[in-house]
Every structure is written in structure tokens, then in C-alpha cells.
Design an enzyme around this catalytic site. Structure first.
Site, PDB file in Angstrom:
ATOM      1  N   ASP A 125      48.658  64.568  55.953  1.00 38.16           N
ATOM      2  CA  ASP A 125      47.453  63.939  55.417  1.00 38.16           C
ATOM      3  C   ASP A 125      47.450  62.445  55.712  1.00 38.16           C
ATOM      4  O   ASP A 125      46.858  61.657  54.996  1.00 38.16           O
ATOM      5  CB  ASP A 125      47.353  64.202  53.914  1.00 38.16           C
ATOM      6  N   GLU A 138      54.614  70.908  54.678  1.00 34.46           N
ATOM      7  CA  GLU A 138      53.467  70.529  53.832  1.00 34.46           C
ATOM      8  C   GLU A 138      53.793  70.731  52.358  1.00 34.46           C
ATOM      9  O   GLU A 138      54.300  71.769  51.943  1.00 34.46           O
ATOM     10  CB  GLU A 138      52.178  71.273  54.204  1.00 34.46           C
TER      11      GLU A 138
HETATM   12  O1  AHR Z   1      54.981  67.612  52.866  1.00 31.54           O
HETATM   13  C1  AHR Z   1      55.062  66.244  52.741  1.00 31.54           C
HETATM   14  C2  AHR Z   1      53.730  65.584  52.878  1.00 31.54           C
HETATM   15  O2  AHR Z   1      52.925  65.919  51.790  1.00 31.54           O
HETATM   16  C3  AHR Z   1      52.872  65.939  54.038  1.00 31.54           C
HETATM   17  O3  AHR Z   1      53.272  65.379  55.263  1.00 31.54           O
HETATM   18  C4  AHR Z   1      51.572  65.417  53.607  1.00 31.54           C
HETATM   19  O4  AHR Z   1      50.485  66.032  54.231  1.00 31.54           O
HETATM   20  C5  AHR Z   1      51.577  65.648  52.114  1.00 31.54           C
HETATM   21  O5  AHR Z   1      51.202  64.498  51.434  1.00 31.54           O
END
Ligand code: AHR
Length: 477
Positions: free
Chosen positions: A278, A203
Site C-alpha cells: 500500500d 500482506e
Molecule cells: O504486510 C506488511 C504491509 O502491510 C504491506 O506491505 C502493506 O501493504 C501493509 O500496510
């Protein structure tokens, strides 16, 4: 033993196991995945051919024959019900389907063989993804887990994020450390060479090592089938990868957690495939099988899993699946994504687009979305074996051949010089101008997909036109 039997024997049992290609337990005989076909929206579950075996791809081929199929559910083989279904919209992106859902993968998008038996992987273009936000037994908080997946090492991009693993339960970016997944591609951080790399999506960062900087220990992947591993436990995690067809796993990273909010981890326990936490859904990749464990698997168990994957015998096969396209037949090409399955590739003049077309539309509209299958359509096609020609059976034979003056243009050629028989034939019953005009109109009809008088033409068949002209479809000799 199968991967999840191996993980269990090491005290780190699978809590999710997903594969459209094969059973991941020796005893598993249940459903691997569900298909929905376009013609009538009927669904079919695909199971292994035998306990612990390869998926019954023949059942898919039969069910999807003459139509298209989508993979609607990738079942969890552990019995915990951690199935993967169409991913919902998230904080970063809506999917292209109704209500912002992501697209589903096409059933026939990733054909392979396993020890010679055909099976299908999950081919994920951008905008496609699967998720389960209400899971059972998946690690949360800083709890230990292991994740492995077999992927196509040649299908990736530089976008976020082709992930498989543990993510947020609300499809929002809830902060550093809220995810722990395998990532494959060239987005974000980097390793040695030009990529692609197996990394971890923790994340707000794709990590190849302890921080967002390049980790030269994370080697570029160059094999067609790859085994990818990410595993984590309190203040320790690792990335491993190898060729899924031979050899051993390489540890790309093993060490402490990133410091800025990733220790301790705050895993939430949803499972996703093909998108970011996300729902960042711009990435692509192909997934064949994978599992998540409870507990931090040992290297010995992972080595045994790698040996089992090699033994499964993944190999490439023809991308052509379903009914063969035969030269001379007339087809329409329909979109398979749920948003647009009433749309066909059509042309308006020389402009190609997708258009909503149905059987009740005018002939002209339907013709604009109908296409003649030819082969070797190029400036040299006239002398290429396998090229399809129309010829008039009247004494002086005119063949329709691709013009050398530009793609998509044709001209009529007597081809007398090619075919000695032409010189011995009787006089035409109609003037050359009439025959040429008839040929032109027949060519125009064929190019627009009209089936003339008796359906698609096949080589050697003859048909009688309403006007009395007889035609034979043949190869010039
Ligand atoms: O960590 C990379 C990405 O960043 C994740 O998958 C996403 O949730 C966020 O936009």
C-alpha cells in the site's frame, strides 16, 4: 550461466529481471537502467559493457559529471516490459514528490565493484520506491513463483517495508495473501538474534515462518552483500538467504502457508521495490539485482544462482563518486530529490537549513549557500597535515587557524615559532591592524563562499586584492 539462464534451464524462467549492476542473462546487451540528470533533465540509458556483462558505470560518471542523476527506470531484462518506475501514492502513504509519487534513487548512491569493475546499485532511503502495476507474466492468484535479490545486508531499518516482489496492482492493502515479496530489515515479525532478517511480505504481515511469531530458524544476517530468496507455490513457501560473496544458501523457512487468509494466495502480479503493497514507504535498503520467475525454482537452480552471484564478485568501493572535493574549493550543496532540487544547504547565522537559492539571488543569499572545503577542521587542525590555511605574503605572516575555543571559530596566528623564515623577512608595508583587518575580511568572505578576486584559491597560488594586498595560499612548513 547468468541467473536467468539458470532459472530457464530449470524450467522456471525469469518473467522479470532487474539489475543496475549487470546483465542477468548471458546474452543481454540492452538497457539496464535510465538516468535523468539534474542540470538539464536529459536522460541516458546504461547498458552492460558487453553481452552478459557489468553495467557501463563510466558512462554514468561521465553523464552525471558536475551534476546529480536520478535512476528513473530500472529496465526489465526479460523482454516482457516489466520495467520499474517511480512508485505512485498508495493507501498508506503519499510519496514526497509531486502528485504523491515516491522519490527516485540517486544514481551514485550505492557504488560497488563487480570483479573490480565499478557499478551502481539502487540506494533507497525512506520515501523512495519503484513499481509496475501493469505487468506481463508475473504470477497471480496461487500460482507458483520464485524471487531472488542481492541486497546490502547493512542497510535496513525497522519500518515498513523494504520489499522486492509481487504486490497489489492498485497500491492499496487489498487483504491477506495479496502480496509475496522479499522483505529485508527488522520490522514486523522476527527470527533468531536481533536481526536484520530476510522475511516475506505476504500482506498484513512480515513473515519469518508459518505465522507472525518469531521463527528461530530465520537467522540474523551479518554479511555486507546478501542473496535473499522467497518462493511460493500452493500451500508451500520458503525463505532462503546467504552471503552473496561466499558460501551457500541457508533455508530459513520451508513449509506450509500461514492459515489466516494466505492459503490459497491471492497474488495480484504488480512488482514493487523499496515500499510496501500500500506504498508504506518508511523503510530503507539497497538493491543491486533481482529477478522473479514463473514456477517454483528448485534448490539446485538456486544453488547455481548463488554460485553465479559469488562469481560476479560484488565488493565495496569508495562511497565517493563524481568529482573529487578539493580542499580550498568553494562549493554549494544542492538537494537531489525532485521536490526540492532548487534547494541548497544554507545558513542564517548559525542555523543551517535548506533554502531555495538561484544564480539571480543577491550575493549575500548565494554566499549563505556556499561552503569552503576544508579538511581536519578541529581544535587540533592547526598542526594536522592537510589543513588549509590562508596566509598573508607580507613579511609577518598571519595564518587563519581554527580556534580551540569553539567549533566554527577562528583566530589569526603569526606562527613565527613554526616557521623560521618569518624572522628574516622585511618590514610589512602596512600596519598590523590593517593586515589583520584584511585577513579577517578575507576569512569572512571565504567562509561565506566568496571567490575573492580570482576564483577559488588553490595551494601555492597567489592573488592580488583590489586594495593591493597580495595573498598566498599555502601550508605552513
Ligand atoms: O504486510 C506488511 C504491509 O502491510 C504491506 O506491505 C502493506 O501493504 C501493509 O500496510
Amino acid at each position: 550461466a547468468a541467473p536467468c539462464d539458470l532459472y530457464a534451464s530449470g524450467g522456471t524462467p525469469c518473467v522479470a529481471a532487474h539489475a543496475t549492476t549487470r546483465a542477468l542473462f548471458d546474452s543481454f546487451i540492452g538497457s539496464l537502467y535510465q538516468l535523468k540528470r539534474g542540470s538539464d533533465n536529459a536522460t541516458l540509458n546504461i547498458a552492460p559493457l558487453s553481452a552478459g556483462g557489468v553495467a557501463n558505470a563510466a558512462a554514468q560518471d561521465s553523464f552525471c559529471n558536475g551534476t546529480t542523476c536520478l535512476i528513473t527506470i530500472i529496465y526489465d531484462q526479460t523482454g516482457r516490459g516489466n520495467h520499474l518506475t517511480q512508485a505512485p501514492p498508495g493507501g498508506a502513504a503519499q510519496g514526497p514528490e509531486a502528485k504523491g509519487l515516491d522519490s527516485l534513487a540517486a544514481g551514485g548512491g550505492a557504488p560497488v565493484t563487480l570483479n573490480g569493475r565499478k557499478a551502481y546499485g539502487v540506494f533507497i532511503p525512506p520515501g523512495t520506491g519503484y513499481r509496475n502495476d501493469a505487468t506481463n507474466g508475473i504470477a497471480v492468484g496461487d500460482a507458483a513463483e520464485g524471487i531472488y535479490a542481492v541486497l546490502d545486508g547493512t542497510h535496513y531499518n525497522d519500518q515498513c517495508c523494504f520489499d522486492y516482489g509481487n504486490a497489489e496492482t492498485n497500491a492499496q492493502d487489498t487483504g491477506n495473501g495479496h502480496m509475496e515479496t522479499i522483505y529485508f530489515g527488522t520490522a514486523g515479525g522476527s527470527g533468531a538474534g536481533s536481526g536484520p532478517w530476510v522475511m516475506a511480505d505476504l500482506e498484513n504481515g512480515l513473515f519469518s515462518g508459518q505465522n507472525r511469531n518469531s521463527n528461530p530458524g530465520d537467522k540474523t544476517i551479518s554479511s555486507r552483500f546478501i542473496t535473499a530468496i522467497v518462493k511460493g507455490q500452493p500451500n508451500n513457501w520458503a525463505i532462503k538467504a546467504g552471503n552473496a560473496q561466499s558460501g551457500t544458501l541457508t533455508t530459513m523457512w520451508s513449509g506450509p502457508r500461514p492459515t489466516d487468509g494466505y492459503n490459497p494466495m491471492k497474488k495480484e502480479g504488480a512488482i514493487l521495490l523499496g515500499v510496501g503493497g500500500d506504498n508504506s514507504n518508511w523503510a530503507q535498503g539497497t538493491f543491486y539485482e533481482g529477478a522473479m520467475t514463473s514456477g517454483f525454482p528448485t534448490d539446485a537452480v538456486e544453488n547455481a544462482v548463488q554460485a553465479n552471484i559469488i562469481g560476479a564478485g560484488y565488493a565495496t568501493t569508495s562511497l565517493v563518486s563524481g568529482p573529487a572535493m578539493s580542499v580550498g574549493s568553494i562549493v554549494s550543496l544542492r538537494a537531489t530529490t525532485a521536490c526540492c532540487s532548487n534547494r541548497y544547504i544554507a545558513h542564517s547565522g548559525s542555523t543551517i537549513s535548506t533554502q531555495a537559492v538561484s544564480s539571480s539571488d543577491s550575493i549575500a543569499t548565494r554566499q549563505s549557500a556556499s561552503w569552503l572545503v576544508v579538511s581536519a577542521l578541529s581544535a587540533t587542525a592547526a598542526s594536522t597535515p592537510g589543513t588549509y590555511y590562508l596566509s598573508n605574503v607580507r613579511p609577518v605572516r598571519y595564518y587563519i587557524v581554527p580556534s580551540t575555543s569553539g567549533a566554527g571559530k577562528y583566530h589569526l596566528t603569526p606562527l613565527k615559532a613554526r616557521d623560521g623564515r618569518m624572522k628574516r623577512v622585511i618590514q610589512p608595508t602596512k600596519s598590523q591592524a590593517v593586515r589583520r583587518a584584511a585577513l579577517r575580511s578575507q576569512l569572512a568572505l571565504l567562509l561565506q563562499g566568496d571567490s575573492i578576486s580570482d576564483g577559488p584559491q588553490t595551494l601555492g597560488s597567489t592573488s592580488e586584492e583590489p586594495g593591493g594586498d597580495q595573498w598566498v595560499d599555502e601550508m605552513p612548513t
